[in-house]
Scaffold this motif. Sequence first.
Motif, mmCIF file in Angstrom:
data_model
loop_
_atom_site.group_PDB
_atom_site.id
_atom_site.type_symbol
_atom_site.label_atom_id
_atom_site.label_comp_id
_atom_site.label_asym_id
_atom_site.label_seq_id
_atom_site.Cartn_x
_atom_site.Cartn_y
_atom_site.Cartn_z
ATOM 1 N N GLY A 138 0.661 -1.327 -0.076
ATOM 2 C CA GLY A 138 -0.073 -0.133 -0.019
ATOM 3 C C GLY A 138 0.838 1.110 -0.024
ATOM 4 O O GLY A 138 0.343 2.364 -0.185
ATOM 5 N N GLN A 139 2.092 1.086 0.351
ATOM 6 C CA GLN A 139 3.003 2.392 0.173
ATOM 7 C C GLN A 139 3.432 2.537 -1.008
ATOM 8 O O GLN A 139 3.975 3.735 -1.149
ATOM 9 C CB GLN A 139 4.119 2.186 1.199
ATOM 10 N N ILE A 140 3.346 1.666 -2.048
ATOM 11 C CA ILE A 140 3.782 1.992 -3.516
ATOM 12 C C ILE A 140 3.066 3.247 -3.938
ATOM 13 O O ILE A 140 1.729 3.104 -4.044
ATOM 14 C CB ILE A 140 3.610 0.810 -4.158
ATOM 15 N N SER A 141 3.665 3.974 -5.011
ATOM 16 C CA SER A 141 2.909 5.206 -5.451
ATOM 17 C C SER A 141 3.364 4.945 -6.954
ATOM 18 O O SER A 141 4.362 5.815 -7.566
ATOM 19 C CB SER A 141 3.280 6.291 -4.996
ATOM 20 N N PRO A 142 3.031 4.028 -7.579
ATOM 21 C CA PRO A 142 3.428 3.953 -9.068
ATOM 22 C C PRO A 142 2.800 4.826 -10.013
ATOM 23 O O PRO A 142 1.801 5.415 -9.778
ATOM 24 C CB PRO A 142 2.969 2.263 -9.325
ATOM 25 N N THR A 143 3.564 4.914 -10.979
ATOM 26 C CA THR A 143 3.469 5.883 -12.196
ATOM 27 C C THR A 143 3.202 5.149 -13.530
ATOM 28 O O THR A 143 3.499 3.879 -13.692
ATOM 29 C CB THR A 143 4.541 6.937 -12.302
ATOM 30 N N LEU A 144 2.617 5.557 -14.602
ATOM 31 C CA LEU A 144 2.383 5.186 -15.924
ATOM 32 C C LEU A 144 3.049 5.851 -16.842
ATOM 33 O O LEU A 144 2.864 7.212 -16.936
ATOM 34 C CB LEU A 144 0.796 5.102 -16.146
ATOM 35 N N ASP A 145 4.115 5.019 -17.628
ATOM 36 C CA ASP A 145 4.720 5.891 -18.494
ATOM 37 C C ASP A 145 4.816 4.989 -19.855
ATOM 38 O O ASP A 145 4.888 3.760 -19.610
ATOM 39 C CB ASP A 145 6.254 6.018 -18.065
ATOM 40 N N ILE A 146 4.947 5.628 -20.921
ATOM 41 C CA ILE A 146 4.860 4.611 -22.142
ATOM 42 C C ILE A 146 6.143 3.959 -22.362
ATOM 43 O O ILE A 146 7.113 4.300 -21.818
ATOM 44 C CB ILE A 146 4.659 5.600 -23.534
ATOM 45 N N TRP A 147 5.982 2.621 -22.443
ATOM 46 C CA TRP A 147 6.958 1.709 -22.570
ATOM 47 C C TRP A 147 7.410 1.474 -24.110
ATOM 48 O O TRP A 147 6.992 0.871 -24.903
ATOM 49 C CB TRP A 147 6.499 0.488 -22.061
ATOM 50 N N LEU A 148 8.702 1.880 -24.396
ATOM 51 C CA LEU A 148 9.351 1.750 -25.587
ATOM 52 C C LEU A 148 10.229 0.349 -25.639
ATOM 53 O O LEU A 148 10.747 0.227 -24.865
ATOM 54 C CB LEU A 148 10.184 2.881 -25.857
ATOM 55 N N VAL A 149 10.138 -0.289 -27.093
ATOM 56 C CA VAL A 149 10.823 -1.437 -27.093
ATOM 57 C C VAL A 149 11.670 -1.307 -28.306
ATOM 58 O O VAL A 149 11.416 -1.052 -29.510
ATOM 59 C CB VAL A 149 9.842 -2.582 -27.389
#
Length: 483
Positions: free
Chosen positions: A282-293
Amino acid sequence: MKLKVFIINLLIITAGVQIAYSQELNRRELAEKAVNYSHLLKIKRNDIKSTYYDKQRAMYTYIPKVGVRGGYAYLLNDLTINRDITDLKSNGANYLGEAHQNVINGIGNSGLPPQAIGIMTPIVNGVFQNIGGMMTQMPNELSVSLNDNHLWFYDAYVEMVIFSGLQAPNYAKAAEAKAKAQEAMLEKDEHEIIIEVMDYYDKLAVIEQSMKVLEESQKRLDKQTQFADKAKEVGLATDYDLNKIRIAEKDIVAKRIELNASKDLVLQKLEQLTGSSKDELGQISPTLDIWLVDENEINLGNRAEIKAIDHSIEALERKHKAEQFTALPQAKAFAHVVQGASNKTSVDPVPFVGVGMQWEIFDGLQRKREVQKSALAVSSMREKKQYADEMVLLDFEKKKMDWKVATQMVDVAQQKLDGAKTGLKIRSEELKNGLVDINDMLTEISDYEKYQLEYIQSLAKQRHTAIALLDAMGVLNIEHIQN
């Protein structure tokens, strides 16, 4: 005073440890936790160890075996030994005549007085005549009965295979190839767990970002409430307008409840996958970023399915060779010490060494059938390899297309979001100038919220297709996980 300072320092240290720990729970380390914690993977690792034990057992064929055999028997009848002595009787008579003549010659040459020689010669003749008569009266077969009813024996031995017909080394190599095939399939299971953890981690990020969107919408509704209250005072707004705002606020409350419930489920799933507690997660604060391959890293031959089939082919080929070599003889060296006795008889230990060979020349065509079956198994596995190559290539092309489409859809969602943001600004200015009413503004706020959530979902989908593409390319590992 010192106690207060100590408590404050302790609280600071504890808070610092908690912050540091929460920073460690990133995507990569959660994936490592899941791989190490998985019960399924632990079971399969044990299966791989068992297969390596099979390899060792095959090579243990050449290790000498040391043991002792023993036994006891009670004879219900006496042990009788019969022997024909006809030849011994005839030979014995001949030997008796020679002995008689030697004695007579010895007496005559002894230098004794003639009287003594005259007395001894008839006596010797009489003795040998009596013995000769006894020889003719003896039976032609002797029979001896042993009353030894209690018999025991032991055999201390050392045996060692010196040639297994080339079966042992081939079976050992087959077991090793099988273990490598299992390791490849274990790698595939690890990839599936990594992808699942990343999906749930990103779901947690979607929930966190969605919560922020709702907070922004709530702030806009609060401003609209203030504006409507003032507009009502001058007759530009009605209770109906205020009621519409309150309904929109209730919608936000309902969405927040759903998001909190979804977050709880996601945390439970991450707890089950990684073994970490819900409080830690619950302490995690994840973010969303585009994932390049980087598509240049493609290595389809490194796909777990392909490696597993390659090693399976090797295992079957080794097994096929072992089946063919069953036509060769097998040799074994041995050393024994055997001793037995009874209640009246004992035999000294008898040591002996030697080499034995076993060669089954004809086994009723069983060997031929096993060789044919193993050859068919090799052929079938090679066909599976060709089919797998085709399916892997098709899967890669599909995953690459999915990733490209998802990446483009992120751009589309961003453009739609930018347009909705511009429309919201325009509506806000129109509302201030009295060109639109509260309902129009609420609709614009709702649309902007929808496009924000749509953009967040597009990022999560793009990230899913990215990690799926890495797996399809054959390059997925912990190092490729973005924090």
